[in-house]
Design an enzyme around this catalytic site. Structure first.
Site, PDB file in Angstrom:
ATOM      1  CG  ASP A 210      27.712  57.796  76.032  1.00 24.94           C
ATOM      2  OD1 ASP A 210      27.473  59.067  76.158  1.00 24.94           O
ATOM      3  OD2 ASP A 210      27.499  57.336  74.831  1.00 24.94           O
TER       4      ASP A 210
ATOM      5  CB  CYS B  15      36.939  78.785  72.552  1.00 30.72           C
ATOM      6  SG  CYS B  15      36.610  76.898  72.651  1.00 30.72           S
TER       7      CYS B  15
ATOM      8  CB  CYS C 199      38.221  80.246  67.595  1.00 35.63           C
ATOM      9  SG  CYS C 199      37.855  79.072  66.183  1.00 35.63           S
TER      10      CYS C 199
ATOM     11  CB  CYS D 210      33.136  74.461  66.381  1.00 34.69           C
ATOM     12  SG  CYS D 210      32.676  75.678  67.838  1.00 34.69           S
TER      13      CYS D 210
ATOM     14  CB  CYS E 186      26.794  73.818  62.484  1.00 38.59           C
ATOM     15  SG  CYS E 186      25.325  72.965  62.966  1.00 38.59           S
TER      16      CYS E 186
ATOM     17  CB  CYS F  96      22.538  68.393  66.551  1.00 35.82           C
ATOM     18  SG  CYS F  96      23.868  67.570  66.555  1.00 35.82           S
TER      19      CYS F  96
ATOM     20  CB  CYS G 266      27.296  65.403  62.071  1.00 36.15           C
ATOM     21  SG  CYS G 266      27.985  66.957  61.112  1.00 36.15           S
TER      22      CYS G 266
ATOM     23  CB  CYS H 180      30.930  71.316  65.375  1.00 39.62           C
ATOM     24  SG  CYS H 180      30.321  69.858  66.312  1.00 39.62           S
TER      25      CYS H 180
ATOM     26  CB  CYS I  46      38.368  72.111  66.831  1.00 45.13           C
ATOM     27  SG  CYS I  46      39.063  72.957  68.364  1.00 45.13           S
TER      28      CYS I  46
END
Length: 363
Positions: free
Chosen positions: A125, A179, A182, A185, A189, A205, A232, A235, A239
């Site tokens: 990361d 996906c 759909c 997500c 938001c 965001c 947050c 989203c 799913c």
């Protein structure tokens, strides 16, 4: 490799080539050109290495992508209805995953070298690695319309890490995008941070605003943040693939119960020492007390709970201009008359951003 990865605490593993994500670089360049990265300047300064793994390490021939499941046992969105409490993203309600996963990556990398030789580097990361497209290239899942990785086995809840190696390892097949039509997500938001499917504008965001953004948050966005004080999950949580997800059962990544639904009033009173103590060994600590309390005060202003007005009132005299400005906004939302009674704070204010908050609150 799969058996060894599981023995070292990983739930998902796959191999990809450094050149297996040709769209990652142009998408990053578009993201940066649009300014969608906000004040995350490090993304621009590391763009060359981020967009091309061989620019990060020229000798890499294969990339092992690994995932650790952190699926929550509870509904992450239920806390949004408890307006006197703060919503902290699921991943941050536990010990900082960076150090835990990095130790596991190093151990697995040593095993790989012992088995097959070669040189290795491990990343989790914080390095200039585009982990999500690489994980998709390695077959761990696909990048959904919210740009996050989605796994058919683990849904939205995977911590990612990587082992770069000079070995030529057989790559795994990529996972197709499942996906379909759909848009759950995108639709959920609160701040409309997705200008289009598969595109994110970080400047809108809530995760970016509450974690990365250093200054005052735009006033138009504050009411949309609700009680989200760190990150947050909206989203991710909505799913449909999460119906197949499993609860994370990693003891080292267990949730801290005191971070599940903390009271805003108590959080607003944290000084720097108390903040560091409460959030020791968590990712929240890196954000710093001032930014965190700014987020708490925005949640207080959104609470509609008049009993929290006193907590906002106290912070009008906070040493941090960032906190004082948020306190002005929060008290103005809860009780404008009460804010007006504190004109002495405005009279002695020397910071332009806080004075701007006073002017807007009393306009």
């Amino acid at each position: 490799m799969i058996a060894a990865a599981r023995e070292h605490g990983f739930d998902a593993v796959g191999v990809t080539r450094p050149d297996a994500t040709p769209l990652a670089k142009p998408r990053l360049e578009q993201f940066l050109a649009e300014g969608a990265h906000g004040d995350m300047d490090w993304m621009a300064t590391t763009a060359a290495r981020r967009g091309e793994p061989r620019a990060l390490w020229s000798e890499v021939r294969s990339i092992v992508m690994l995932g650790v499941n952190y699926g929550p046992e509870h509904d992450p969105l239920a806390i949004l209805n408890e307006r006197e409490r703060g919503a902290i993203s699921v991943y941050a309600q536990r010990e900082d995953y960076h150090e835990i996963i990095k130790k596991r990556l190093k151990a697995l990398a040593r095993w790989l070298v012992a088995q097959a030789g070669g040189d290795v580097k491990v990343f989790v990361d914080t390095a200039a690695v585009m982990e999500k497209p690489l994980a998709a290239g390695a077959g761990l899942g696909w990048q959904g319309k919210h740009t996050n990785l989605v796994s058919r086995e683990f849904g939205s809840w995977l911590f990612l890490g990587s082992i770069f190696t000079t070995l030529e390892l057989p790559p795994d097949n990529t996972e197709a995008d499942h996906c379909g039509t759909c848009t759950a997500c995108l639709d959920v938001c609160p701040t409309a941070a997705f200008p289009a499917p598969y595109r994110l504008d970080a400047r809108r965001c809530i995760s970016y605003l509450t974690i990365e953004h250093k200054g005052p948050i735009d006033r138009e966005l504050r009411p949309l943040m609700g009680n989200r004080i760190y990150g947050c999950d909206d989203c991710l949580a909505v799913c449909p693939w999460n119906k197949f997800a499993q609860d994370g059962r990693d003891a080292k990544l267990a949730l801290r119960e005191n971070l599940r639904a903390p009271k805003l009033a108590e959080l607003s009173r944290l000084d720097d020492a108390a903040f560091r103590t409460l959030f020791a060994k968590t990712s929240i600590k890196r954000t710093g007390r001032d930014r965190f309390v700014r987020n708490v005060l925005i949640a207080i202003g959104n609470s509609g709970d008049m009993s929290l007005a006193t907590d906002a009132e106290v912070r009008l005299a906070d040493p941090s201009p960032l906190v004082r400005g948020a306190a002005v906004w929060a008290l103005g939302r809860l009780d404008r008359t009460r804010l007006t009674a504190h004109a002495r704070h405005r009279a002695g204010e020397t910071d332009p951003s806080v004075e701007e908050e006073w002017a807007a609150a009393l306009a």
